[in-house]
Design a protein around this motif. Structure first.
Motif, PDB file in Angstrom:
ATOM      1  N   SER A  30       0.841  -1.200   0.000  1.00 33.24           N
ATOM      2  CA  SER A  30       0.000   0.000   0.000  1.00 33.24           C
ATOM      3  C   SER A  30       0.880   1.256   0.000  1.00 33.24           C
ATOM      4  N   THR A  31       0.240   2.403  -0.148  1.00 33.26           N
ATOM      5  CA  THR A  31       0.979   3.675  -0.131  1.00 33.26           C
ATOM      6  C   THR A  31       1.170   4.217   1.284  1.00 33.26           C
ATOM      7  N   LEU A  32       0.619   3.533   2.284  1.00 30.12           N
ATOM      8  CA  LEU A  32       0.862   3.937   3.666  1.00 30.12           C
ATOM      9  C   LEU A  32       2.338   3.715   3.959  1.00 30.12           C
ATOM     10  N   THR A  36       5.472   4.281   9.094  1.00 27.83           N
ATOM     11  CA  THR A  36       4.230   4.461   9.849  1.00 27.83           C
ATOM     12  C   THR A  36       3.645   3.113  10.230  1.00 27.83           C
ATOM     13  N   GLN A  37       3.669   2.179   9.305  1.00 24.46           N
ATOM     14  CA  GLN A  37       3.145   0.840   9.600  1.00 24.46           C
ATOM     15  C   GLN A  37       3.906   0.204  10.756  1.00 24.46           C
ATOM     16  N   TYR A 119      -3.809  11.363   5.587  1.00 25.57           N
ATOM     17  CA  TYR A 119      -3.849  10.131   4.799  1.00 25.57           C
ATOM     18  C   TYR A 119      -5.070  10.133   3.889  1.00 25.57           C
ATOM     19  N   ASP A 122      -7.289   5.433   0.636  1.00 22.42           N
ATOM     20  CA  ASP A 122      -6.590   4.144   0.564  1.00 22.42           C
ATOM     21  C   ASP A 122      -5.608   3.982   1.718  1.00 22.42           C
ATOM     22  N   GLU A 123      -4.930   5.061   2.079  1.00 20.94           N
ATOM     23  CA  GLU A 123      -3.997   4.986   3.211  1.00 20.94           C
ATOM     24  C   GLU A 123      -4.743   4.799   4.528  1.00 20.94           C
ATOM     25  N   ALA A 126      -5.672   1.218   4.667  1.00 21.44           N
ATOM     26  CA  ALA A 126      -4.491   0.429   5.030  1.00 21.44           C
ATOM     27  C   ALA A 126      -4.184   0.589   6.517  1.00 21.44           C
ATOM     28  N   LEU A 127      -4.313   1.797   7.033  1.00 22.43           N
ATOM     29  CA  LEU A 127      -4.046   2.052   8.449  1.00 22.43           C
ATOM     30  C   LEU A 127      -5.015   1.263   9.335  1.00 22.43           C
TER      31      LEU A 127
END
Length: 157
Positions: A30-32, A36-37, A119, A122-123, A126-127
């Motif tokens: 993902s673009t996250l 951060t993940q 965000y 999509d982010e 994902a979060l």
């Protein structure tokens, strides 16, 4: 300490684990931001008392270039000045999403709106998924008492 259940060799647990790992791969694509993940995974794991995941995500983050200062301050992120506003919003969402039983309303509108400032949709998706997934991993590991300290970056199991 040995685990109560060998999740890598039990047919049901291993199959379920493969699905969780596959879900994590989707999130990695993902673009996250990866940093951060890892910060979110580390914070949720600290809250849940999952030593295996704290060990793993600290090592993974360090292996990916995260500084020891930032890793050491994740538990005190509110007082620390080393996190971006976007990371702080993600950490707040992670805390509220992990401590659902502590607040009757779950995640506050304010926490969601703050995360939405940094965000895109999509982010945010994902979060939410990263938070849900790490909580699933934490609970499984805590229940079976996965041994701590054996993890090496790049090797699960």
């Amino acid at each position: 300490m040995s685990a109560r259940l060998d999740v890598f060799h039990n047919r049901i647990a291993a199959k379920f684990g493969r699905h969780l790992v596959a879900a994590d791969r989707v999130l990695a694509d993902s673009t996250l931001p990866a940093a951060t993940q890892e910060l979110v995974k580390l914070r949720a794991s600290q809250i849940n008392g999952c030593g295996f995941c704290v060990d793993m995500h600290t090592k993974d983050a360090a292996h990916a270039g995260e500084t020891s200062t930032r890793l050491n301050l994740v538990a005190a992120w509110r007082e620390a000045t080393v996190f971006t506003d976007a990371e702080r919003a993600a950490l707040e969402l992670a805390e509220q999403g992990t401590r659902l039983a502590d607040a009757a309303g779950g995640v506050t509108d304010e926490a969601w709106a703050n995360a939405a400032k940094y965000y895109d949709e999509d982010e945010l998706a994902a979060l939410v998924c990263v938070i849900a997934l790490i909580n699933a991993f934490n609970r499984g590991n805590v229940m079976v008492q996965q041994p701590v300290g054996d993890y090496q970056p790049g090797r699960l199991g």
